[in-house]
Write a protein that holds these residues in place. Structure first.
Motif, PDB file in Angstrom:
ATOM      1  N   GLN A 233       0.836  -1.214   0.000  1.00 11.92           N
ATOM      2  CA  GLN A 233       0.000   0.000   0.000  1.00 11.92           C
ATOM      3  C   GLN A 233       0.872   1.265   0.000  1.00 11.92           C
ATOM      4  O   GLN A 233       0.564   2.243  -0.693  1.00 11.92           O
ATOM      5  CB  GLN A 233      -0.929   0.008   1.210  1.00 11.92           C
TER       6      GLN A 233
ATOM      7  N   ARG B 290       0.807   4.085  -2.939  1.00 10.57           N
ATOM      8  CA  ARG B 290       0.688   5.550  -2.722  1.00 10.57           C
ATOM      9  C   ARG B 290       1.884   6.271  -3.335  1.00 10.57           C
ATOM     10  O   ARG B 290       1.733   7.320  -3.949  1.00 10.57           O
ATOM     11  CB  ARG B 290       0.637   5.857  -1.221  1.00 10.57           C
TER      12      ARG B 290
ATOM     13  N   GLU C 222       1.545   6.209  -7.277  1.00 12.87           N
ATOM     14  CA  GLU C 222       0.384   6.947  -7.797  1.00 12.87           C
ATOM     15  C   GLU C 222       0.557   8.450  -7.604  1.00 12.87           C
ATOM     16  O   GLU C 222       0.129   9.243  -8.439  1.00 12.87           O
ATOM     17  CB  GLU C 222      -0.916   6.465  -7.133  1.00 12.87           C
TER      18      GLU C 222
ATOM     19  N   THR D  43      -5.527   3.655  -6.024  1.00 12.31           N
ATOM     20  CA  THR D  43      -5.887   4.504  -4.888  1.00 12.31           C
ATOM     21  C   THR D  43      -7.171   3.990  -4.233  1.00 12.31           C
ATOM     22  O   THR D  43      -7.286   3.939  -3.009  1.00 12.31           O
ATOM     23  CB  THR D  43      -6.055   5.962  -5.370  1.00 12.31           C
ATOM     24  N   GLU D  44      -8.112   3.554  -5.064  1.00 10.81           N
ATOM     25  CA  GLU D  44      -9.350   2.976  -4.512  1.00 10.81           C
ATOM     26  C   GLU D  44      -9.065   1.669  -3.790  1.00 10.81           C
ATOM     27  O   GLU D  44      -9.674   1.369  -2.761  1.00 10.81           O
ATOM     28  CB  GLU D  44     -10.354   2.671  -5.642  1.00 10.81           C
ATOM     29  N   ALA D  45      -8.135   0.899  -4.335  1.00 14.86           N
ATOM     30  CA  ALA D  45      -7.798  -0.384  -3.708  1.00 14.86           C
ATOM     31  C   ALA D  45      -7.175  -0.150  -2.331  1.00 14.86           C
ATOM     32  O   ALA D  45      -7.489  -0.852  -1.367  1.00 14.86           O
ATOM     33  CB  ALA D  45      -6.846  -1.177  -4.605  1.00 14.86           C
TER      34      ALA D  45
ATOM     35  N   LYS E 127     -15.376  -5.672  -3.838  1.00 15.99           N
ATOM     36  CA  LYS E 127     -16.325  -4.552  -3.955  1.00 15.99           C
ATOM     37  C   LYS E 127     -15.894  -3.542  -5.017  1.00 15.99           C
ATOM     38  O   LYS E 127     -16.674  -2.684  -5.432  1.00 15.99           O
ATOM     39  CB  LYS E 127     -16.442  -3.839  -2.607  1.00 15.99           C
ATOM     40  N   LEU E 128     -14.611  -3.608  -5.419  1.00 12.39           N
ATOM     41  CA  LEU E 128     -14.138  -2.614  -6.398  1.00 12.39           C
ATOM     42  C   LEU E 128     -14.827  -2.834  -7.743  1.00 12.39           C
ATOM     43  O   LEU E 128     -15.019  -3.968  -8.173  1.00 12.39           O
ATOM     44  CB  LEU E 128     -12.621  -2.711  -6.584  1.00 12.39           C
TER      45      LEU E 128
ATOM     46  N   ASP F  50      -8.116   0.768 -10.082  1.00 12.80           N
ATOM     47  CA  ASP F  50      -7.682   2.049  -9.521  1.00 12.80           C
ATOM     48  C   ASP F  50      -6.953   1.753  -8.201  1.00 12.80           C
ATOM     49  O   ASP F  50      -7.576   1.357  -7.213  1.00 12.80           O
ATOM     50  CB  ASP F  50      -8.912   2.942  -9.293  1.00 12.80           C
TER      51      ASP F  50
ATOM     52  N   ALA G 156      -7.679   2.449  -0.407  1.00 15.04           N
ATOM     53  CA  ALA G 156      -8.753   2.924   0.479  1.00 15.04           C
ATOM     54  C   ALA G 156      -9.612   1.747   0.947  1.00 15.04           C
ATOM     55  O   ALA G 156     -10.000   1.668   2.120  1.00 15.04           O
ATOM     56  CB  ALA G 156      -9.604   3.965  -0.246  1.00 15.04           C
ATOM     57  N   ALA G 157      -9.881   0.801   0.037  1.00 19.40           N
ATOM     58  CA  ALA G 157     -10.691  -0.364   0.416  1.00 19.40           C
ATOM     59  C   ALA G 157      -9.978  -1.172   1.491  1.00 19.40           C
ATOM     60  O   ALA G 157     -10.586  -1.575   2.497  1.00 19.40           O
ATOM     61  CB  ALA G 157     -10.956  -1.237  -0.818  1.00 19.40           C
TER      62      ALA G 157
ATOM     63  N   SER H 165     -10.068   0.483   4.869  1.00 23.07           N
ATOM     64  CA  SER H 165     -11.360   0.430   5.566  1.00 23.07           C
ATOM     65  C   SER H 165     -11.746  -1.019   5.895  1.00 23.07           C
ATOM     66  O   SER H 165     -12.829  -1.271   6.407  1.00 23.07           O
ATOM     67  CB  SER H 165     -12.439   1.085   4.708  1.00 23.07           C
TER      68      SER H 165
END
Ligand SMILES: NC(=O)c1ccc[n+]([C@@H]2O[C@H](COP(=O)([O-])OP(=O)(O)OC[C@H]3O[C@@H](n4cnc5c(N)ncnc54)[C@H](OP(=O)(O)O)[C@@H]3O)[C@@H](O)[C@H]2O)c1
Length: 349
Positions: free
Chosen positions: A15, A19, A22, A58-60, A72-73, A56, A62-63, A66
Protein backbone atom coordinates in the motif's frame (compact mmCIF):
# COMPACT_ATOMS: atom_id res chain seq x y z
CA UNK A 1 4.95 1.29 -22.90
CA UNK A 2 2.44 0.78 -20.17
CA UNK A 3 3.57 -1.95 -17.77
CA UNK A 4 0.87 -4.32 -16.54
CA UNK A 5 1.45 -4.85 -12.85
CA UNK A 6 -0.03 -7.31 -10.35
CA UNK A 7 0.21 -7.73 -6.59
CA UNK A 8 0.19 -10.79 -4.38
CA UNK A 9 0.03 -9.39 -0.85
CA UNK A 10 -1.38 -5.93 -0.44
CA UNK A 11 -0.47 -5.00 3.14
CA UNK A 12 1.59 -2.17 4.60
CA UNK A 13 4.48 -2.35 2.13
CA UNK A 14 2.39 -2.75 -1.04
CA UNK A 15 0.00 0.00 0.00
CA UNK A 16 2.87 2.41 0.76
CA UNK A 17 4.33 1.53 -2.65
CA UNK A 18 0.96 2.10 -4.34
CA UNK A 19 0.69 5.55 -2.72
CA UNK A 20 4.29 6.34 -3.65
CA UNK A 21 3.92 5.58 -7.35
CA UNK A 22 0.38 6.95 -7.80
CA UNK A 23 1.41 10.29 -6.27
CA UNK A 24 4.33 10.49 -8.72
CA UNK A 25 2.65 9.35 -11.93
CA UNK A 26 3.58 12.45 -13.95
CA UNK A 27 7.15 12.58 -12.66
CA UNK A 28 7.82 8.89 -13.27
CA UNK A 29 6.44 9.12 -16.79
CA UNK A 30 8.39 12.25 -17.62
CA UNK A 31 11.73 11.24 -16.11
CA UNK A 32 11.72 7.44 -16.52
CA UNK A 33 9.14 6.78 -19.20
CA UNK A 34 7.41 4.65 -16.59
CA UNK A 35 3.67 4.11 -16.67
CA UNK A 36 1.60 1.21 -15.41
CA UNK A 37 -1.82 -0.35 -15.23
CA UNK A 38 -2.79 -2.53 -12.27
CA UNK A 39 -4.21 -5.82 -13.51
CA UNK A 40 -4.64 -7.85 -10.32
CA UNK A 41 -4.42 -7.85 -6.55
CA UNK A 42 -4.45 -11.01 -4.43
CA UNK A 43 -4.60 -11.12 -0.63
CA UNK A 44 -5.21 -13.72 2.06
CA UNK A 45 -8.31 -12.30 3.76
CA UNK A 46 -9.42 -9.38 1.59
CA UNK A 47 -10.17 -11.25 -1.61
CA UNK A 48 -8.33 -11.60 -4.91
CA UNK A 49 -9.32 -9.71 -8.04
CA UNK A 50 -8.22 -9.30 -11.64
CA UNK A 51 -9.37 -7.12 -14.47
CA UNK A 52 -8.89 -6.40 -18.17
CA UNK A 53 -9.30 -2.64 -17.89
CA UNK A 54 -7.20 -1.82 -14.86
CA UNK A 55 -7.77 -1.40 -11.13
CA UNK A 56 -7.68 2.05 -9.52
CA UNK A 57 -4.81 1.57 -7.03
CA UNK A 58 -5.89 4.50 -4.89
CA UNK A 59 -9.35 2.98 -4.51
CA UNK A 60 -7.80 -0.38 -3.71
CA UNK A 61 -5.68 1.17 -0.92
CA UNK A 62 -8.75 2.92 0.48
CA UNK A 63 -10.69 -0.36 0.42
CA UNK A 64 -7.91 -2.18 2.31
CA UNK A 65 -7.65 0.66 4.84
CA UNK A 66 -11.36 0.43 5.57
CA UNK A 67 -11.12 -3.35 5.90
CA UNK A 68 -13.39 -3.92 2.88
CA UNK A 69 -13.12 -6.87 0.54
CA UNK A 70 -11.49 -6.02 -2.80
CA UNK A 71 -14.37 -7.76 -4.59
CA UNK A 72 -16.33 -4.55 -3.95
CA UNK A 73 -14.14 -2.61 -6.40
CA UNK A 74 -15.87 -1.84 -9.68
CA UNK A 75 -14.96 -3.53 -12.95
CA UNK A 76 -12.94 -6.37 -11.43
CA UNK A 77 -13.51 -10.13 -11.49
CA UNK A 78 -13.21 -12.11 -8.29
CA UNK A 79 -10.52 -14.82 -8.34
CA UNK A 80 -10.56 -17.92 -6.18
CA UNK A 81 -7.02 -17.35 -4.86
CA UNK A 82 -3.60 -15.99 -5.90
CA UNK A 83 -2.99 -19.08 -8.06
CA UNK A 84 -5.98 -18.27 -10.24
CA UNK A 85 -4.73 -14.69 -10.51
CA UNK A 86 -1.36 -15.99 -11.68
CA UNK A 87 -2.99 -18.28 -14.24
CA UNK A 88 -5.45 -15.82 -15.69
CA UNK A 89 -3.94 -12.38 -15.37
CA UNK A 90 -1.55 -11.00 -17.97
CA UNK A 91 1.21 -9.05 -16.22
CA UNK A 92 4.68 -7.71 -16.87
CA UNK A 93 5.65 -7.36 -13.21
CA UNK A 94 4.42 -9.20 -10.14
CA UNK A 95 4.97 -7.47 -6.78
CA UNK A 96 5.10 -10.23 -4.17
CA UNK A 97 4.78 -8.90 -0.61
CA UNK A 98 3.13 -11.64 1.39
CA UNK A 99 4.00 -12.39 4.99
CA UNK A 100 7.39 -13.89 5.85
CA UNK A 101 7.44 -17.62 6.43
CA UNK A 102 10.90 -18.19 7.97
CA UNK A 103 10.67 -21.99 7.93
CA UNK A 104 10.42 -22.66 4.18
CA UNK A 105 9.60 -19.40 2.38
CA UNK A 106 6.24 -20.76 1.17
CA UNK A 107 3.81 -20.08 -0.41
CA UNK A 108 5.71 -17.03 -1.65
CA UNK A 109 8.37 -19.16 -3.40
CA UNK A 110 5.60 -20.98 -5.31
CA UNK A 111 3.92 -17.71 -6.35
CA UNK A 112 7.26 -16.40 -7.60
CA UNK A 113 8.17 -19.67 -9.35
CA UNK A 114 4.85 -19.70 -11.23
CA UNK A 115 5.19 -16.08 -12.30
CA UNK A 116 8.78 -16.51 -13.52
CA UNK A 117 7.80 -19.69 -15.39
CA UNK A 118 5.31 -17.56 -17.28
CA UNK A 119 7.99 -14.98 -18.08
CA UNK A 120 6.60 -12.41 -15.62
CA UNK A 121 9.23 -10.23 -13.93
CA UNK A 122 9.06 -10.47 -10.14
CA UNK A 123 9.85 -7.94 -7.43
CA UNK A 124 9.60 -9.04 -3.81
CA UNK A 125 10.36 -7.56 -0.39
CA UNK A 126 9.93 -10.99 1.17
CA UNK A 127 13.21 -12.56 2.26
CA UNK A 128 11.73 -16.05 2.76
CA UNK A 129 11.65 -17.17 -0.89
CA UNK A 130 15.11 -15.69 -1.53
CA UNK A 131 16.61 -17.45 1.48
CA UNK A 132 15.11 -20.83 0.63
CA UNK A 133 14.86 -20.89 -3.14
CA UNK A 134 17.24 -18.26 -4.56
CA UNK A 135 19.21 -20.50 -6.87
CA UNK A 136 16.19 -22.25 -8.30
CA UNK A 137 14.24 -19.01 -8.79
CA UNK A 138 17.25 -17.30 -10.35
CA UNK A 139 17.70 -20.20 -12.79
CA UNK A 140 14.04 -20.07 -13.80
CA UNK A 141 14.23 -16.30 -14.23
CA UNK A 142 17.26 -16.56 -16.53
CA UNK A 143 15.65 -19.38 -18.55
CA UNK A 144 12.48 -17.36 -19.05
CA UNK A 145 14.23 -14.00 -19.57
CA UNK A 146 12.39 -12.51 -16.63
CA UNK A 147 13.93 -10.44 -13.83
CA UNK A 148 13.88 -11.56 -10.23
CA UNK A 149 14.58 -8.62 -7.91
CA UNK A 150 14.42 -8.35 -4.12
CA UNK A 151 16.22 -5.19 -2.97
CA UNK A 152 13.80 -4.76 -0.05
CA UNK A 153 14.45 -8.21 1.41
CA UNK A 154 17.39 -7.35 3.64
CA UNK A 155 17.73 -3.62 4.43
CA UNK A 156 14.40 -2.16 3.37
CA UNK A 157 15.26 0.45 0.74
CA UNK A 158 19.00 0.80 1.33
CA UNK A 159 20.87 -0.51 -1.70
CA UNK A 160 22.59 -3.79 -0.92
CA UNK A 161 22.13 -5.91 -4.04
CA UNK A 162 21.97 -2.98 -6.43
CA UNK A 163 25.13 -1.58 -4.83
CA UNK A 164 26.99 -4.85 -5.36
CA UNK A 165 25.60 -5.42 -8.86
CA UNK A 166 26.00 -1.96 -10.31
CA UNK A 167 28.57 -0.14 -8.19
CA UNK A 168 31.10 -2.84 -7.32
CA UNK A 169 31.85 -4.47 -10.68
CA UNK A 170 34.59 -7.12 -10.57
CA UNK A 171 34.77 -6.96 -6.78
CA UNK A 172 34.13 -10.16 -4.83
CA UNK A 173 32.36 -10.16 -1.49
CA UNK A 174 34.49 -12.25 0.88
CA UNK A 175 32.46 -11.74 4.03
CA UNK A 176 30.08 -9.48 5.91
CA UNK A 177 28.99 -8.42 9.36
CA UNK A 178 25.81 -6.61 10.18
CA UNK A 179 23.20 -5.50 12.65
CA UNK A 180 20.19 -6.37 10.56
CA UNK A 181 17.25 -6.70 12.94
CA UNK A 182 15.55 -3.59 14.31
CA UNK A 183 13.44 -5.31 16.98
CA UNK A 184 16.41 -6.80 18.82
CA UNK A 185 18.20 -3.45 18.63
CA UNK A 186 15.25 -1.70 20.26
CA UNK A 187 15.02 -4.41 22.94
CA UNK A 188 18.75 -4.35 23.74
CA UNK A 189 18.73 -0.58 23.97
CA UNK A 190 15.69 -0.73 26.27
CA UNK A 191 17.43 -3.25 28.55
CA UNK A 192 20.52 -1.05 28.57
CA UNK A 193 18.38 1.86 29.72
CA UNK A 194 16.95 -0.17 32.60
CA UNK A 195 13.65 -1.39 31.16
CA UNK A 196 12.63 -5.04 31.28
CA UNK A 197 12.79 -7.37 28.28
CA UNK A 198 8.97 -7.41 28.03
CA UNK A 199 8.66 -3.61 28.24
CA UNK A 200 11.29 -3.20 25.55
CA UNK A 201 9.58 -5.76 23.32
CA UNK A 202 6.27 -3.89 23.75
CA UNK A 203 8.05 -0.73 22.62
CA UNK A 204 9.30 -2.50 19.47
CA UNK A 205 5.76 -3.72 18.80
CA UNK A 206 4.29 -0.28 19.48
CA UNK A 207 6.50 1.38 16.86
CA UNK A 208 5.64 -1.42 14.41
CA UNK A 209 9.08 -2.93 13.71
CA UNK A 210 8.48 -6.37 15.24
CA UNK A 211 7.49 -9.25 12.96
CA UNK A 212 3.89 -10.44 13.41
CA UNK A 213 5.45 -13.26 15.47
CA UNK A 214 8.15 -11.43 17.47
CA UNK A 215 9.84 -14.74 18.36
CA UNK A 216 11.25 -14.68 14.82
CA UNK A 217 13.15 -11.52 15.77
CA UNK A 218 14.07 -12.43 19.34
CA UNK A 219 15.34 -15.91 18.48
CA UNK A 220 17.44 -14.58 15.61
CA UNK A 221 15.42 -16.08 12.73
CA UNK A 222 14.90 -12.77 10.94
CA UNK A 223 18.62 -11.90 11.09
CA UNK A 224 19.46 -15.48 10.10
CA UNK A 225 17.22 -15.44 7.02
CA UNK A 226 18.69 -12.06 6.00
CA UNK A 227 22.23 -13.40 6.45
CA UNK A 228 21.38 -16.37 4.24
CA UNK A 229 20.00 -14.05 1.56
CA UNK A 230 23.21 -12.00 1.57
CA UNK A 231 25.38 -15.12 1.52
CA UNK A 232 23.43 -16.81 -1.28
CA UNK A 233 23.23 -13.76 -3.50
CA UNK A 234 26.59 -12.10 -2.89
CA UNK A 235 28.79 -15.07 -1.92
CA UNK A 236 27.20 -17.90 -3.94
CA UNK A 237 26.70 -19.85 -0.72
CA UNK A 238 24.66 -23.01 -0.59
CA UNK A 239 23.20 -22.86 2.90
CA UNK A 240 19.78 -23.17 4.46
CA UNK A 241 18.63 -20.92 7.36
CA UNK A 242 18.15 -24.06 9.47
CA UNK A 243 21.88 -24.85 9.11
CA UNK A 244 23.07 -21.51 10.51
CA UNK A 245 24.60 -21.34 14.00
CA UNK A 246 21.93 -19.11 15.51
CA UNK A 247 21.49 -17.68 18.99
CA UNK A 248 18.91 -15.03 19.83
CA UNK A 249 18.85 -12.41 22.58
CA UNK A 250 16.64 -14.10 25.18
CA UNK A 251 19.58 -14.70 27.50
CA UNK A 252 20.85 -11.09 27.49
CA UNK A 253 20.26 -9.40 30.86
CA UNK A 254 20.61 -5.87 32.19
CA UNK A 255 23.82 -6.76 34.04
CA UNK A 256 25.38 -8.06 30.78
CA UNK A 257 24.61 -4.74 29.10
CA UNK A 258 25.95 -2.74 32.08
CA UNK A 259 29.17 -4.72 32.36
CA UNK A 260 29.72 -4.32 28.61
CA UNK A 261 29.13 -0.59 28.88
CA UNK A 262 31.68 -0.29 31.73
CA UNK A 263 34.26 -1.53 29.25
CA UNK A 264 33.21 0.83 26.47
CA UNK A 265 31.21 -1.92 24.75
CA UNK A 266 27.60 -2.76 24.05
CA UNK A 267 25.75 -5.88 22.88
CA UNK A 268 24.16 -6.23 19.45
CA UNK A 269 22.66 -9.17 17.57
CA UNK A 270 25.34 -9.57 14.91
CA UNK A 271 25.00 -11.59 11.69
CA UNK A 272 28.30 -12.69 10.16
CA UNK A 273 29.36 -14.43 6.99
CA UNK A 274 32.88 -15.56 6.09
CA UNK A 275 34.65 -18.02 3.87
CA UNK A 276 36.41 -21.09 5.16
CA UNK A 277 38.10 -22.57 2.12
CA UNK A 278 35.30 -23.27 -0.34
CA UNK A 279 32.62 -23.14 2.33
CA UNK A 280 30.66 -20.07 3.40
CA UNK A 281 29.99 -20.00 7.13
CA UNK A 282 27.30 -17.95 8.84
CA UNK A 283 26.51 -17.09 12.42
CA UNK A 284 23.92 -15.01 14.22
CA UNK A 285 24.47 -14.26 17.89
CA UNK A 286 24.58 -11.48 20.48
CA UNK A 287 28.11 -10.06 20.47
CA UNK A 288 29.98 -7.46 22.45
CA UNK A 289 30.96 -4.66 20.08
CA UNK A 290 32.76 -1.38 20.88
CA UNK A 291 30.30 1.44 21.56
CA UNK A 292 32.08 3.68 19.10
CA UNK A 293 32.14 1.09 16.30
CA UNK A 294 29.69 1.22 13.40
CA UNK A 295 27.68 -1.70 14.72
CA UNK A 296 27.87 -0.49 18.33
CA UNK A 297 26.55 2.92 17.36
CA UNK A 298 23.42 1.70 15.54
CA UNK A 299 20.61 3.13 17.66
CA UNK A 300 16.87 2.57 17.60
CA UNK A 301 15.65 0.82 14.48
CA UNK A 302 18.74 1.65 12.42
CA UNK A 303 20.64 -1.12 10.63
CA UNK A 304 24.23 -1.43 9.47
CA UNK A 305 25.96 -3.84 7.11
CA UNK A 306 29.66 -4.05 6.39
CA UNK A 307 30.68 -5.89 3.22
CA UNK A 308 34.25 -7.12 3.06
CA UNK A 309 35.44 -7.20 -0.53
CA UNK A 310 38.68 -8.09 -2.29
CA UNK A 311 39.06 -4.96 -4.44
CA UNK A 312 37.20 -2.31 -2.44
CA UNK A 313 38.16 -3.35 1.09
CA UNK A 314 35.33 -2.82 3.56
CA UNK A 315 32.30 -0.85 2.54
CA UNK A 316 29.46 -0.06 4.94
CA UNK A 317 25.79 0.58 4.35
CA UNK A 318 23.86 2.28 7.14
CA UNK A 319 20.14 2.79 7.13
CA UNK A 320 18.81 5.31 9.64
CA UNK A 321 15.42 4.63 11.20
CA UNK A 322 13.89 2.70 8.32
CA UNK A 323 10.13 2.47 7.95
CA UNK A 324 7.66 1.07 5.52
CA UNK A 325 8.33 3.95 3.08
CA UNK A 326 11.89 2.73 2.61
CA UNK A 327 10.71 -0.76 1.71
CA UNK A 328 8.21 0.77 -0.71
CA UNK A 329 11.14 2.62 -2.27
CA UNK A 330 12.96 -0.70 -2.75
CA UNK A 331 10.01 -1.91 -4.84
CA UNK A 332 10.14 1.29 -6.89
CA UNK A 333 13.88 1.07 -7.47
CA UNK A 334 13.47 -2.55 -8.63
CA UNK A 335 10.56 -1.55 -10.88
CA UNK A 336 12.72 1.14 -12.48
CA UNK A 337 15.51 -1.40 -13.06
CA UNK A 338 13.08 -3.68 -14.83
CA UNK A 339 11.69 -0.78 -16.85
CA UNK A 340 15.15 0.20 -17.99
CA UNK A 341 16.13 -3.37 -18.87
CA UNK A 342 12.93 -3.79 -20.90
CA UNK A 343 13.76 -0.75 -22.97
CA UNK A 344 17.32 -1.97 -23.43
CA UNK A 345 18.71 1.06 -21.66
CA UNK A 346 21.64 0.32 -19.40
CA UNK A 347 21.13 3.12 -16.95
CA UNK A 348 17.97 4.25 -15.28
CA UNK A 349 18.54 7.96 -15.58
N1 LIG B 1 6.91 -3.75 6.91
C1 LIG B 1 8.17 -3.49 6.60
O1 LIG B 1 8.70 -2.42 6.90
C2 LIG B 1 9.00 -4.51 5.83
C3 LIG B 1 10.36 -4.25 5.61
C4 LIG B 1 11.12 -5.14 4.83
C5 LIG B 1 10.53 -6.29 4.34
N2 LIG B 1 9.21 -6.54 4.63
C6 LIG B 1 8.61 -7.78 4.09
O2 LIG B 1 7.61 -7.42 3.16
C7 LIG B 1 6.54 -8.37 3.20
C8 LIG B 1 5.24 -7.62 3.45
O3 LIG B 1 5.29 -6.93 4.68
P1 LIG B 1 4.04 -6.06 5.18
O4 LIG B 1 4.53 -5.30 6.34
O5 LIG B 1 3.43 -5.35 4.03
O6 LIG B 1 3.07 -7.23 5.67
P2 LIG B 1 1.50 -7.14 5.92
O7 LIG B 1 1.06 -5.74 6.17
O8 LIG B 1 1.20 -8.18 6.95
O9 LIG B 1 0.89 -7.59 4.52
C9 LIG B 1 0.98 -8.90 4.03
C10 LIG B 1 0.02 -9.05 2.89
O10 LIG B 1 0.15 -10.36 2.35
C11 LIG B 1 -1.14 -10.96 2.23
N3 LIG B 1 -0.95 -12.40 2.35
C12 LIG B 1 -0.45 -13.12 3.36
N4 LIG B 1 -0.41 -14.42 3.04
C13 LIG B 1 -0.92 -14.53 1.79
C14 LIG B 1 -1.17 -15.60 0.91
N5 LIG B 1 -0.87 -16.87 1.25
N6 LIG B 1 -1.71 -15.34 -0.29
C15 LIG B 1 -2.02 -14.06 -0.66
N7 LIG B 1 -1.80 -13.00 0.13
C16 LIG B 1 -1.27 -13.24 1.35
C17 LIG B 1 -1.97 -10.35 3.34
O11 LIG B 1 -3.34 -10.47 3.04
P3 LIG B 1 -4.46 -9.85 4.03
O12 LIG B 1 -4.30 -8.34 3.96
O13 LIG B 1 -5.77 -10.25 3.44
O14 LIG B 1 -4.17 -10.40 5.37
C18 LIG B 1 -1.45 -8.90 3.28
O15 LIG B 1 -2.14 -8.19 2.28
C19 LIG B 1 6.90 -9.38 4.30
O16 LIG B 1 7.48 -10.51 3.71
C20 LIG B 1 7.91 -8.63 5.15
O17 LIG B 1 8.81 -9.50 5.82
C21 LIG B 1 8.44 -5.68 5.34
Amino acid sequence: VELRIAFIGFGKVAQAFARMIESRRDYLLREFDLSWRTMAIATANHGSIFTREGIDLTEAVAAMESGANLHKLGGAFAARDPYEVLERCPADILFETTTLNPTDGEPAATFIRQALERGINVVTANKGPVAFAYRELKTISVRNKASFRFEGAVMDGAPVFNLAEYCLPAATVKGFAGVLNSTTNVILEGIEEGRSFEESLSEAQRIGVAEANADYDIDGWDACVKAVVIAKVLMEADIDPRQVARKGIRGVRGEDMRSARNEGMTIRLVARGWRDGLRTCLSVSPERVPLDSLMGSTRGTSNALILETDLMGEIAIVEKSPGVEQTAYALLSDMLRIRSSMSGRHSIG
